[in-house]
Design an enzyme around this catalytic site. Structure first.
Site, PDB file in Angstrom:
ATOM      1  N   TYR A  33     -59.350 -22.978  67.003  1.00 29.93           N
ATOM      2  CA  TYR A  33     -60.025 -23.915  67.890  1.00 29.93           C
ATOM      3  C   TYR A  33     -60.156 -25.283  67.238  1.00 29.93           C
ATOM      4  CZ  TYR A  33     -64.500 -23.802  65.317  1.00 29.93           C
ATOM      5  OH  TYR A  33     -65.489 -23.938  64.368  1.00 29.93           O
ATOM      6  N   ARG A  52     -54.408 -30.822  62.640  1.00 29.50           N
ATOM      7  CA  ARG A  52     -55.018 -29.625  62.064  1.00 29.50           C
ATOM      8  C   ARG A  52     -54.786 -28.408  62.961  1.00 29.50           C
ATOM      9  NH1 ARG A  52     -61.267 -29.762  60.538  1.00 29.50           N
ATOM     10  NH2 ARG A  52     -61.440 -29.816  62.812  1.00 29.50           N
ATOM     11  N   ARG A 101     -54.651  -3.118  73.660  1.00 33.68           N
ATOM     12  CA  ARG A 101     -55.237  -3.445  72.363  1.00 33.68           C
ATOM     13  C   ARG A 101     -54.398  -2.862  71.239  1.00 33.68           C
ATOM     14  NH1 ARG A 101     -58.599  -1.159  68.529  1.00 33.68           N
ATOM     15  NH2 ARG A 101     -60.063  -2.586  67.496  1.00 33.68           N
ATOM     16  N   LYS A 150     -58.816 -23.046  60.923  1.00 33.87           N
ATOM     17  CA  LYS A 150     -59.974 -23.166  61.812  1.00 33.87           C
ATOM     18  C   LYS A 150     -59.906 -22.091  62.893  1.00 33.87           C
ATOM     19  CE  LYS A 150     -62.821 -26.735  64.032  1.00 33.87           C
ATOM     20  NZ  LYS A 150     -63.959 -26.630  63.097  1.00 33.87           N
ATOM     21  N   GLU A 182     -69.437 -25.272  51.330  1.00 33.95           N
ATOM     22  CA  GLU A 182     -69.618 -26.225  52.427  1.00 33.95           C
ATOM     23  C   GLU A 182     -70.813 -25.804  53.253  1.00 33.95           C
ATOM     24  OE1 GLU A 182     -66.105 -26.103  54.907  1.00 33.95           O
ATOM     25  OE2 GLU A 182     -65.942 -23.939  54.744  1.00 33.95           O
TER      26      GLU A 182
END
Length: 286
Positions: A33, A52, A101, A150, A182
């Site tokens: 995301y 990114r 799945r 991310k 962070e």
């Protein structure tokens, strides 16, 4: 007013938007995301977020199902359709729906799922917290080792934020091997004199788009940058501390694990850096 969102090529009222229960983003957290800020109706640091996104997809072996031109057009269309002056555009791309799945990745012919939506944040540029500062706690960093990608795997950051809330604070500094990595959703910094100290880029932290822009602006403003890890104790004894992120810009940290930082109030460096960032980001917004 019903918000308009985007799902796989369609603009829909949020009440009509649907994603399959077999989507791997839902079942496996197999998705990436980005969040892009909007000020005065324009997108901030968009090229950085786009780059990114491409890197995150590449690192996971995912193909971007939407072209760069179309993705920018969708961002702009959602901003316009939802009347966003100040706010955020959230983008998520999953590996898609293989119809069942399985831990094994689906065939490359299975299209990814693309979802975007907006959130209005009228005081995004100068929220109350930017003037009062935030309080953070130390929290063990038990995330997976590829924080530079991310992904939507945000359970541990959510647990960190909830632990901070329970402690009467706002956020957390993740700690690994005795040093800060962070923030739970931000990059972390301390200030000593004219020196800004922050952890260098690696797989251990997210390669923040706001971080990259801010460090460039800070160097131009004659601040000294030292890229190294720091401890919680160093943060407590610093002149100032702050975090950066796409939705927080430069946010002063006034307390770390119960101890005030500096005077216990937002410092002049964080305030100045926020002013510089907002000014430069607005100039470059698209």
């Amino acid at each position: 007013m019903t918000r308009t969102v985007y799902v796989n090529g369609d603009y829909l009222p949020e009440t009509e938007a649907k994603v399959s229960i077999f989507d791997r983003g839902f079942l496996m957290g197999d998705a990436v995301y980005e969040v892009t800020s909007v000020l005065d109706g324009k997108l901030l640091d968009y090229a950085g977020h786009e780059a990114r996104l491409a890197r995150s997809l590449s690192e996971l072996g995912m193909t971007n199902p939407i072209s760069a031109e179309d993705l920018l057009a969708v961002h702009r269309e959602l901003v316009a359709k939802n009347g966003i002056v100040n706010g955020l555009v959230y983008l998520q791309i999953s590996r898609g729906n293989a119809g069942d799945r399985s831990f094994v990745f689906p065939d490359a012919s299975v299209p990814g799922t693309v979802v975007l939506f907006t959130q209005a944040v009228p005081d995004l540029d100068w929220p109350t917290a930017s003037k009062t500062g935030i309080k953070v706690i130390a929290f063990d960093d038990l995330r997976w080792g590829r924080r530079d990608i991310k992904t939507v795997q945000l359970l541990w950051p959510s647990m960190a934020k909830m632990a901070a809330k329970k402690a009467g604070c706002d956020d957390a500094f993740f700690v690994m091997d005795g040093v800060v990595t962070e923030g739970s959703s931000s990059n972390a910094y301390i200030v000593k004199g004219n020196k800004i100290i922050t952890r260098p880029l690696s797989n251990d932290i997210l390669h923040g788009i706001t971080r990259a822009a801010l460090l460039t602006y800070a160097k131009e403003a004659q601040f000294e940058i030292e890229e190294r890890a720091f401890t919680i104790e160093e943060a407590q004894n610093a002149d100032e501390a702050f975090v950066t992120g796409a939705s927080t810009f430069v946010m002063p940290v006034v307390q770390v694990d119960g101890q005030p930082v500096g005077t216990g109030a937002p410092g002049t460096v964080a305030k100045r850096l926020r002013e510089i960032y907002l000014d430069e980001a607005r100039k470059a917004a698209i």
